[in-house]
Design an enzyme around this catalytic site. Structure first.
Site, PDB file in Angstrom:
ATOM      1  N   LYS A  79       0.839  -1.205   0.000  1.00 52.69           N
ATOM      2  CA  LYS A  79       0.000   0.000   0.000  1.00 52.69           C
ATOM      3  C   LYS A  79       0.874   1.254   0.000  1.00 52.69           C
ATOM      4  O   LYS A  79       1.912   1.283   0.688  1.00 52.69           O
ATOM      5  CB  LYS A  79      -0.907  -0.042   1.242  1.00 52.69           C
ATOM      6  CG  LYS A  79      -1.976   1.035   1.315  1.00 52.69           C
ATOM      7  CD  LYS A  79      -2.878   0.787   2.519  1.00 52.69           C
ATOM      8  CE  LYS A  79      -3.970   1.829   2.670  1.00 52.69           C
ATOM      9  NZ  LYS A  79      -4.868   1.538   3.817  1.00 52.69           N
ATOM     10  N   SER A 154      -9.686   1.435   2.902  1.00 53.94           N
ATOM     11  CA  SER A 154      -8.859   2.220   2.013  1.00 53.94           C
ATOM     12  C   SER A 154      -7.801   1.402   1.263  1.00 53.94           C
ATOM     13  O   SER A 154      -7.205   1.908   0.318  1.00 53.94           O
ATOM     14  CB  SER A 154      -8.168   3.325   2.812  1.00 53.94           C
ATOM     15  OG  SER A 154      -7.334   2.760   3.806  1.00 53.94           O
ATOM     16  N   SER A 178      -9.765  -0.881   7.132  1.00 56.32           N
ATOM     17  CA  SER A 178      -9.218  -0.754   5.768  1.00 56.32           C
ATOM     18  C   SER A 178      -8.500  -1.973   5.204  1.00 56.32           C
ATOM     19  O   SER A 178      -8.148  -1.972   4.024  1.00 56.32           O
ATOM     20  CB  SER A 178      -8.286   0.448   5.696  1.00 56.32           C
ATOM     21  OG  SER A 178      -9.057   1.608   5.590  1.00 56.32           O
TER      22      SER A 178
HETATM   23  N1  GLN Z   1     -13.094   3.623   6.448  1.00 58.40           N
HETATM   24  C1  GLN Z   1     -12.538   4.057   7.694  1.00 58.40           C
HETATM   25  C2  GLN Z   1     -12.194   5.533   7.600  1.00 58.40           C
HETATM   26  O1  GLN Z   1     -12.484   6.109   6.615  1.00 58.40           O
HETATM   27  C3  GLN Z   1     -11.331   3.243   8.042  1.00 58.40           C
HETATM   28  C4  GLN Z   1     -10.142   3.610   7.251  1.00 58.40           C
HETATM   29  C5  GLN Z   1      -8.927   2.805   7.613  1.00 58.40           C
HETATM   30  O2  GLN Z   1      -9.009   1.776   8.266  1.00 58.40           O
HETATM   31  N2  GLN Z   1      -7.775   3.327   7.210  1.00 58.40           N
HETATM   32  O3  GLN Z   1     -11.659   6.105   8.483  1.00 58.40           O
END
Ligand code: GLN
Length: 493
Positions: A79, A154, A178
């Protein structure tokens, strides 16, 4: 079977038996990337030359008789919020578009030591804020099961790269879902380790008390093998724990007999897609039929999880992202004086969701509001942790749906932040509690989309989650979890 269709563990066997070379393996994945990537856009940066160089070093060391790590020569994608020395690391943000880190994240050093060729850096929601990968400043990533749908986020790029056979392994990060949410939407196994199990050194910070790096893969064995590479103490991360690292592959085949499984009432709730709850309950029955003890459990604080997370995470983000001022890192928009430079740089460099989080977080931390918002959220966090402690006195593993719905359409939720936030309602509380949590495929919807089940254990029991996931895999054919990508111009690959 083609090399790119193999799991990491079977590639590892082929390499160790010298039936194939790592260069051949890497070339097979590079061909696959050339074919699929234009349709799904899972990567931000491709590193074919680097991958081939690592592969040929591994091949010559192996043919020289050296004892290498089991994953030596097996490629990986990472990532783009994980720092790579000399290699652009953007966080999918304009503000870091041309940022080249001067050092490697600890996990990258571990991958290099073990000899995994790096195929590239994957797309994500900007600064890991989002659930669909639509918040990337560059382009959205598409779900290979249906190109009109999101892959989750994400870590959407990492999930899609594995799902399409562009890489056998990937690293993602999970702050509040994410890794698990995209794993679920793409039909993969994704593990969020216990907070502190994997070093965060070099992971570009979103919310430091929640961020964790973890694996995405086709099988639990693959994730276990990758955990063996990345888990462990790190003096460069004060929150990395010194707890001994077990061999995560050691007990994969032990089965689920006598395992005490609690079905979380709130995570098979009435508002969820009935196909998901049905698939989860069917899986629970399978556990029961093989000797697990199953009962229902309530985590009453769950209702407050989303509210607490969306105060704590933005608060930490507003502080962490203060460093992007155009002076020390990345993008600088210029300006006549320091104030206009700050505001032009941050105004143009950050996307809408990142700005929204910075504003929420700054507000929640400001004098006069701190007690009402941030402090209150931290109290809820403590109560949530107690909910889990109580549940783990009765159960080994807590299960439920990973997501309330299968993959949604691109554009469906992007204009409505609250709907987007609700898509990780099942992934937030374990993150706040700091416990390990894994998503494993548990079915396919009537529309042909993957469904995921989430399993959570008490701290440092990742091995238990991987064992239960491995048990489920033995009941199905992992290759059937590869989507056929239907091309817009007709045909499939
Ligand atoms: N979808 C969640 C957010 O927008 C989690 C994101 C993540 O785990 N990086 O914060």
């Amino acid at each position: 079977m083609k090399l790119y269709e193999q799991t990491a563990s079977s590639l590892s066997q082929l390499l160790q038996n010298k039936e194939v070379s790592s260069v051949e393996v890497v070339l097979s994945f590079l061909d696959r990337i050339e074919l699929i990537e234009p349709y799904v856009k899972a990567f931000i940066t491709h590193t074919p030359a680097m991958a081939l160089e690592t592969a040929s070093v591994v091949d010559s060391r192996r043919s020289g008789g050296e004892e290498l790590h089991p994953l030596a020569g097996v490629p990986i994608a990472v990532k783009d919020n994980i720092s790579t020395r000399g290699l652009r690391t953007t966080c999918a943000s304009k503000i870091l578009e041309n940022y080249i880190p001067p050092y490697d994240a600890t996990v990258i050093e571990s991958l290099k030591t073990a000899g995994l060729p790096l195929l590239g850096k994957t797309n994500m929601d900007e600064f890991a804020m989002g659930s669909s990968t639509e918040n990337s400043a560059f382009y959205p990533t598409r779900n290979p099961w249906d190109l009109e749908r999101v892959p989750g986020g994400s870590s959407g790029g990492s999930a899609v790269a594995v799902s399409t056979g562009m890489t056998p392994l990937a690293l993602g990060s999970d702050t509040g879902g994410s890794i698990r949410q995209p794993a679920s939407l793409c039909g993969l196994t994704g593990l969020r380790p216990t907070y502190g199990r994997v070093s965060r050194y070099g992971l570009i910070a979103f919310a430091s008390s929640l961020d964790q790096i973890g694996p995405l893969s086709l099988t639990a064995r693959d994730s276990a093998m990758l955990m063996n590479v990345i888990a462990g103490h790190d003096p460069l991360d004060s929150t990395a724990v010194s707890e001994a690292v077990p061999d995560y592959t050691a007990h994969l085949e032990d089965g689920v007999k006598k395992l005490r499984i609690g079905v979380i009432k709130q995570n098979v709730a009435t508002g969820f897609d009935p196909e998901i709850t049905a698939a989860v309950m069917k899986t629970v029955t399978l556990f029961k039929d093989h000797g697990a003890e199953v009962d229902e459990v309530s985590l009453p604080l769950t209702d407050y999880g989303l509210g607490a997370y969306y105060l704590i995470a933005p608060s930490e983000a507003s502080s962490n992202l203060g460093r992007y001022d155009g002076v020390r890192y990345g993008y600088n928009h210029g300006g006549d004086n320091i104030e206009t430079m700050f505001s032009a740089t941050r105004g143009k460099g950050f996307g809408a969701e990142v700005k929204r989080r910075i504003m929420i977080g700054t507000y929640a931390l400001s004098a006069g509001y701190y007690d009402a918002y941030y402090l209150q959220a931290m109290k809820v966090r403590t109560l949530i942790r107690r909910d889990y402690e109580a549940a783990f006195r009765r159960f080994d593993i807590l299960v439920g749906a990973t997501t309330p719905t299968p993959a949604f359409k691109i554009g469906e939720k992007i204009e409505d932040p609250l709907q987007m936030y609700l898509s990780d309602v099942c992934n937030i509380t374990d993150a706040l509690a700091g416990v390990p949590s894994l998503s494993v495929p548990c079915g396919i919807s009537s529309e042909g989309l993957p469904l995921g089940m989430q399993m959570t254990a008490s701290p440092f029991r990742e091995g238990l989650l991987l064992k239960a996931a491995c048990f489920l895999e033995q009941k199905r054919d992992p290759v059937s979890l590869r989507p056929r990508v239907k091309l817009p111009e007709g045909g499939e690959v």
